[in-house]
Design an enzyme around this catalytic site. Structure first.
Site, PDB file in Angstrom:
ATOM      1  N   TYR A 122      13.441   3.647 -14.070  1.00 35.31           N
ATOM      2  CA  TYR A 122      12.331   2.691 -13.973  1.00 35.31           C
ATOM      3  C   TYR A 122      12.564   1.497 -14.892  1.00 35.31           C
ATOM      4  CZ  TYR A 122       7.879   0.554 -15.354  1.00 35.31           C
ATOM      5  OH  TYR A 122       6.901  -0.349 -15.692  1.00 35.31           O
ATOM      6  N   LEU A 125       0.835  -1.210   0.000  1.00 34.99           N
ATOM      7  CA  LEU A 125       0.000   0.000   0.000  1.00 34.99           C
ATOM      8  C   LEU A 125       0.871   1.262   0.000  1.00 34.99           C
ATOM      9  CD1 LEU A 125      -2.942  -1.011   2.384  1.00 34.99           C
ATOM     10  CD2 LEU A 125      -2.805  -1.216  -0.106  1.00 34.99           C
ATOM     11  N   THR A 126       1.670   1.393  -1.044  1.00 38.44           N
ATOM     12  CA  THR A 126       2.412   2.645  -1.259  1.00 38.44           C
ATOM     13  C   THR A 126       1.397   3.691  -1.741  1.00 38.44           C
ATOM     14  OG1 THR A 126       2.814   2.256  -3.611  1.00 38.44           O
ATOM     15  CG2 THR A 126       4.402   1.282  -2.062  1.00 38.44           C
ATOM     16  N   THR A 145       7.433  -4.963 -18.957  1.00 39.34           N
ATOM     17  CA  THR A 145       6.969  -3.840 -19.763  1.00 39.34           C
ATOM     18  C   THR A 145       7.773  -3.705 -21.061  1.00 39.34           C
ATOM     19  OG1 THR A 145       7.009  -1.415 -19.801  1.00 39.34           O
ATOM     20  CG2 THR A 145       8.447  -2.450 -18.212  1.00 39.34           C
ATOM     21  N   ASP A 146       7.163  -3.091 -22.067  1.00 39.66           N
ATOM     22  CA  ASP A 146       7.885  -2.830 -23.325  1.00 39.66           C
ATOM     23  C   ASP A 146       9.043  -1.860 -23.119  1.00 39.66           C
ATOM     24  OD1 ASP A 146       6.369  -0.503 -22.920  1.00 39.66           O
ATOM     25  OD2 ASP A 146       5.462  -0.496 -24.919  1.00 39.66           O
ATOM     26  N   GLU A 147       9.009  -1.105 -21.993  1.00 39.90           N
ATOM     27  CA  GLU A 147      10.041  -0.075 -21.791  1.00 39.90           C
ATOM     28  C   GLU A 147      11.428  -0.670 -21.626  1.00 39.90           C
ATOM     29  OE1 GLU A 147       9.039   3.274 -19.518  1.00 39.90           O
ATOM     30  OE2 GLU A 147       6.894   2.941 -19.706  1.00 39.90           O
ATOM     31  N   HIS A 200      13.725  11.089 -22.812  1.00 39.97           N
ATOM     32  CA  HIS A 200      12.368  10.628 -23.167  1.00 39.97           C
ATOM     33  C   HIS A 200      12.379   9.679 -24.366  1.00 39.97           C
ATOM     34  CE1 HIS A 200       7.950  12.189 -23.655  1.00 39.97           C
ATOM     35  NE2 HIS A 200       8.017  10.880 -23.531  1.00 39.97           N
ATOM     36  N   LYS A 248      13.276  -2.562 -14.180  1.00 43.33           N
ATOM     37  CA  LYS A 248      12.394  -3.622 -14.705  1.00 43.33           C
ATOM     38  C   LYS A 248      13.213  -4.616 -15.535  1.00 43.33           C
ATOM     39  CE  LYS A 248       8.462  -4.040 -14.468  1.00 43.33           C
ATOM     40  NZ  LYS A 248       7.597  -4.747 -13.471  1.00 43.33           N
TER      41      LYS A 248
HETATM   42  P1  NAD Z   1       0.797   0.740  -9.876  1.00 43.88           P
HETATM   43  O1  NAD Z   1       1.875   1.708  -9.546  1.00 43.88           O
HETATM   44  O2  NAD Z   1      -0.575   1.215 -10.128  1.00 43.88           O
HETATM   45  O3  NAD Z   1       0.684  -0.356  -8.694  1.00 43.88           O
HETATM   46  C1  NAD Z   1       1.806  -0.903  -8.064  1.00 43.88           C
HETATM   47  C2  NAD Z   1       1.332  -1.649  -6.820  1.00 43.88           C
HETATM   48  O4  NAD Z   1       2.491  -2.265  -6.222  1.00 43.88           O
HETATM   49  C3  NAD Z   1       0.697  -0.755  -5.755  1.00 43.88           C
HETATM   50  O5  NAD Z   1      -0.476  -1.364  -5.254  1.00 43.88           O
HETATM   51  C4  NAD Z   1       1.772  -0.663  -4.686  1.00 43.88           C
HETATM   52  O6  NAD Z   1       1.245  -0.467  -3.373  1.00 43.88           O
HETATM   53  C5  NAD Z   1       2.458  -2.020  -4.822  1.00 43.88           C
HETATM   54  N1  NAD Z   1       3.826  -1.996  -4.307  1.00 43.88           N
HETATM   55  C6  NAD Z   1       4.793  -1.083  -4.610  1.00 43.88           C
HETATM   56  N2  NAD Z   1       5.911  -1.365  -3.917  1.00 43.88           N
HETATM   57  C7  NAD Z   1       5.649  -2.490  -3.199  1.00 43.88           C
HETATM   58  C8  NAD Z   1       6.414  -3.268  -2.293  1.00 43.88           C
HETATM   59  N3  NAD Z   1       7.667  -2.944  -1.964  1.00 43.88           N
HETATM   60  N4  NAD Z   1       5.839  -4.374  -1.744  1.00 43.88           N
HETATM   61  C9  NAD Z   1       4.566  -4.697  -2.049  1.00 43.88           C
HETATM   62  N5  NAD Z   1       3.785  -3.969  -2.866  1.00 43.88           N
HETATM   63  C10 NAD Z   1       4.329  -2.885  -3.447  1.00 43.88           C
HETATM   64  O7  NAD Z   1       1.356  -0.097 -11.102  1.00 43.88           O
HETATM   65  P2  NAD Z   1       0.575  -0.691 -12.375  1.00 43.88           P
HETATM   66  O8  NAD Z   1       0.453   0.368 -13.400  1.00 43.88           O
HETATM   67  O9  NAD Z   1      -0.625  -1.421 -11.901  1.00 43.88           O
HETATM   68  O10 NAD Z   1       1.666  -1.720 -12.906  1.00 43.88           O
HETATM   69  C11 NAD Z   1       1.693  -3.068 -12.420  1.00 43.88           C
HETATM   70  C12 NAD Z   1       2.847  -3.812 -13.072  1.00 43.88           C
HETATM   71  O11 NAD Z   1       2.680  -3.788 -14.491  1.00 43.88           O
HETATM   72  C13 NAD Z   1       4.207  -3.172 -12.806  1.00 43.88           C
HETATM   73  O12 NAD Z   1       5.142  -4.212 -12.589  1.00 43.88           O
HETATM   74  C14 NAD Z   1       4.534  -2.419 -14.092  1.00 43.88           C
HETATM   75  O13 NAD Z   1       5.927  -2.356 -14.307  1.00 43.88           O
HETATM   76  C15 NAD Z   1       3.848  -3.308 -15.117  1.00 43.88           C
HETATM   77  N6  NAD Z   1       3.408  -2.625 -16.356  1.00 43.88           N
HETATM   78  C16 NAD Z   1       2.639  -1.488 -16.270  1.00 43.88           C
HETATM   79  C17 NAD Z   1       2.189  -0.879 -17.437  1.00 43.88           C
HETATM   80  C18 NAD Z   1       1.314   0.353 -17.389  1.00 43.88           C
HETATM   81  O14 NAD Z   1       1.038   0.934 -18.450  1.00 43.88           O
HETATM   82  N7  NAD Z   1       0.828   0.776 -16.234  1.00 43.88           N
HETATM   83  C19 NAD Z   1       2.531  -1.419 -18.688  1.00 43.88           C
HETATM   84  C20 NAD Z   1       3.320  -2.594 -18.722  1.00 43.88           C
HETATM   85  C21 NAD Z   1       3.743  -3.196 -17.545  1.00 43.88           C
HETATM   86  P1  TYD Z   2       3.272   7.773 -18.878  1.00 42.03           P
HETATM   87  O1  TYD Z   2       1.804   7.601 -18.716  1.00 42.03           O
HETATM   88  O2  TYD Z   2       4.069   8.328 -17.748  1.00 42.03           O
HETATM   89  O3  TYD Z   2       3.831   6.339 -19.329  1.00 42.03           O
HETATM   90  P2  TYD Z   2       5.305   5.915 -19.846  1.00 42.03           P
HETATM   91  O4  TYD Z   2       6.280   6.968 -19.558  1.00 42.03           O
HETATM   92  O5  TYD Z   2       5.505   4.700 -19.017  1.00 42.03           O
HETATM   93  O6  TYD Z   2       5.145   5.625 -21.313  1.00 42.03           O
HETATM   94  O7  TYD Z   2       3.542   8.685 -20.152  1.00 42.03           O
HETATM   95  C1  TYD Z   2       3.041   8.325 -21.428  1.00 42.03           C
HETATM   96  C2  TYD Z   2       3.577   9.337 -22.425  1.00 42.03           C
HETATM   97  O8  TYD Z   2       2.985  10.622 -22.142  1.00 42.03           O
HETATM   98  C3  TYD Z   2       5.088   9.542 -22.343  1.00 42.03           C
HETATM   99  O9  TYD Z   2       5.579   9.762 -23.661  1.00 42.03           O
HETATM  100  C4  TYD Z   2       5.233  10.815 -21.514  1.00 42.03           C
HETATM  101  C5  TYD Z   2       3.983  11.609 -21.874  1.00 42.03           C
HETATM  102  N1  TYD Z   2       3.447  12.489 -20.804  1.00 42.03           N
HETATM  103  C6  TYD Z   2       3.175  13.842 -21.081  1.00 42.03           C
HETATM  104  O10 TYD Z   2       3.383  14.309 -22.212  1.00 42.03           O
HETATM  105  N2  TYD Z   2       2.667  14.616 -20.076  1.00 42.03           N
HETATM  106  C7  TYD Z   2       2.437  14.121 -18.812  1.00 42.03           C
HETATM  107  O11 TYD Z   2       2.003  14.906 -17.925  1.00 42.03           O
HETATM  108  C8  TYD Z   2       2.696  12.747 -18.558  1.00 42.03           C
HETATM  109  C9  TYD Z   2       2.454  12.165 -17.192  1.00 42.03           C
HETATM  110  C10 TYD Z   2       3.208  11.960 -19.589  1.00 42.03           C
END
Ligand code: NAD
Ligand code: TYD
Length: 341
Positions: free
Chosen positions: A152, A35-36, A127-129, A278, A156
């Site tokens: 980040y 629960l961060t 992630t694709d990143e 970026h 990953k």
């Molecule tokens: P999020 O930030 O919304 O959620 C992360 C969760 O992890 C939170 O509930 C947080 O409390 C928990 N957490 C963080 N540190 C922790 C710790 N030390 N111990 C236990 N719990 C902890 O993230 P999300 O967007 O739901 O992403 C989930 C996963 O998917 C991540 O691994 C991310 O890298 C991956 N991912 C996300 C995206 C995207 O677009 N959001 C795309 C591809 C992959």
């Molecule tokens: P984000 O949602 O942070 O995902 P990621 O960096 O993991 O791809 O950002 C998506 C894209 O949007 C990225 O190219 C950065 C851009 N961005 C903005 O232009 N303005 C913003 O305020 C944010 C949060 C992201």
């Protein structure tokens, strides 16, 4: 099947848990989450009393806490690792330490526990990143070299390598999914789409980084969750599967689409200083999971965007709650120093 999900109180994890409890009546979920700021039990309020669901507040960076969860649940069939520090801008501007601790050390603690407790399957949500940035042509495949460009994505990528190492060294049954940018309900409004929706609703400026021509490949969170579940149940041990809807568009086009759907003026768009390093373009080749496991996205970008906007419009209270407190401190820090471009 009994699955330990980490990070289930976050965006993708909470969508996954809800979907699995609805669609697999034989599956039990244990949710380990620290629960961060990104973890919110409100995301799971509708299922918190489900007898097939258990929540445990624990921190993956603490190996003893991880072990005690495995001890309390000796009959786990699989581990699904969603938990992460997930926001690129925080990794750049707040610091990389929490990313190293959770994304790398935390993942290793889980891998160690899987080995000790002889867990059948481990799925790493990546992630694709990790692939870095593309030029104007081509798409990431599972064999694209990993060249992460920010703290980040570097953490990953490191976690992906630790998973690979555990599979090779200790024969852990591990699979990895790598997905493109997600959107949908319960996404914390530090990420592009919910941040832009939230600002537009209040007629606040929409901060577009740089020239707005950075390309991201967008997938609806439910489609991602279905892909993860398929890989968990049917993926080949040791394999990596890309997941993506192959809908890659520049940020500016996305923001303009959002504004049109919300009936707001494009004059809200404000170009601000770019993110350092970026990544210019992400685009996924997701043909392997389609070919080998029969996965396909169910939602078009249009349908998914409309569902997402409708969700935020009908959950203004959720948005208010998550934006109160620390969020406003973060927003001020991030955007007040970002000069207009
Ligand atoms: P999020 O930030 O919304 O959620 C992360 C969760 O992890 C939170 O509930 C947080 O409390 C928990 N957490 C963080 N540190 C922790 C710790 N030390 N111990 C236990 N719990 C902890 O993230 P999300 O967007 O739901 O992403 C989930 C996963 O998917 C991540 O691994 C991310 O890298 C991956 N991912 C996300 C995206 C995207 O677009 N959001 C795309 C591809 C992959
Ligand atoms: P984000 O949602 O942070 O995902 P990621 O960096 O993991 O791809 O950002 C998506 C894209 O949007 C990225 O190219 C950065 C851009 N961005 C903005 O232009 N303005 C913003 O305020 C944010 C949060 C992201």
């Amino acid at each position: 099947m009994k699955i330990l999900v980490t990070g289930g109180a976050g965006f993708i994890g909470s969508n996954y848990i809800r979907m699995v409890l609805q669609e697999h009546t034989d599956t039990e979920i244990v949710n380990l989450d620290a629960l961060t700021y990104a973890g919110n039990l409100e995301n799971l309020a509708d299922i918190e009393n489900d007898p097939r669901y258990t929540f445990i507040k624990a921190d993956m960076t603490n190996a003893a806490q991880v072990r005690s969860v495995f001890e309390a649940h000796p009959n786990l069939d699989a581990i699904l690792n969603f938990a992460a520090e997930s926001h690129v801008d925080r990794s750049l501007h707040v610091g990389a330490d929490a990313f190293i601790q959770t994304n790398i050390a935390g993942t290793q603690h889980l891998l160690d526990a899987c080995r000790t407790f002889k867990i059948g399957r481990f799925l790493q949500v990546s992630t694709d990143e990790v692939y870095g940035s593309l030029g104007p042509e081509g798409r990431f495949t599972e064999t694209t070299p990993l060249t992460p460009n920010n703290p980040y994505s570097a953490t990953k990528a490191a976690a992906d390598f630790m998973v690979r190492a555990a599979a090779r060294s200790y024969k852990l049954d591990a699979v990895t999914t790598r997905c493109s940018n997600n959107f949908g309900p319960y996404q914390f409004p530090e990420k592009l789409i919910p941040l832009m929706i939230a600002n537009a609703l209040e007629e606040k400026p929409l901060p577009v980084y740089g020239d707005g021509m950075h390309v991201r490949d967008w997938i609806y969170v439910e489609d991602h969750c279905r892909g993860i579940d398929l890989v968990l149940r049917q993926g080949q041990s040791g394999e990596i599967y890309n997941i993506g809807s192959m809908h890659d568009i520049p940020n500016l086009e996305l923001v303009k689409t959002l504004l049109a759907k919300l009936g707001k003026s494009e004059s809200l768009i404000t170009f601000v200083q770019d993110r350092p390093g970026h990544d210019r373009r992400y685009a996924m080749d997701a043909l392997k999971i389609q070919r080998e496991l029969g996965w396909a996205p169910r939602y078009s970008f249009e349908q998914a965007m409309q569902k997402t906007i409708d969700w935020y419009l009908t959950h203004r209270d959720w948005l208010e709650h998550v934006r109160s407190g620390q969020y406003s401190v973060y927003y001020e820090k991030m955007y007040s120093q970002r000069a207009k471009a």
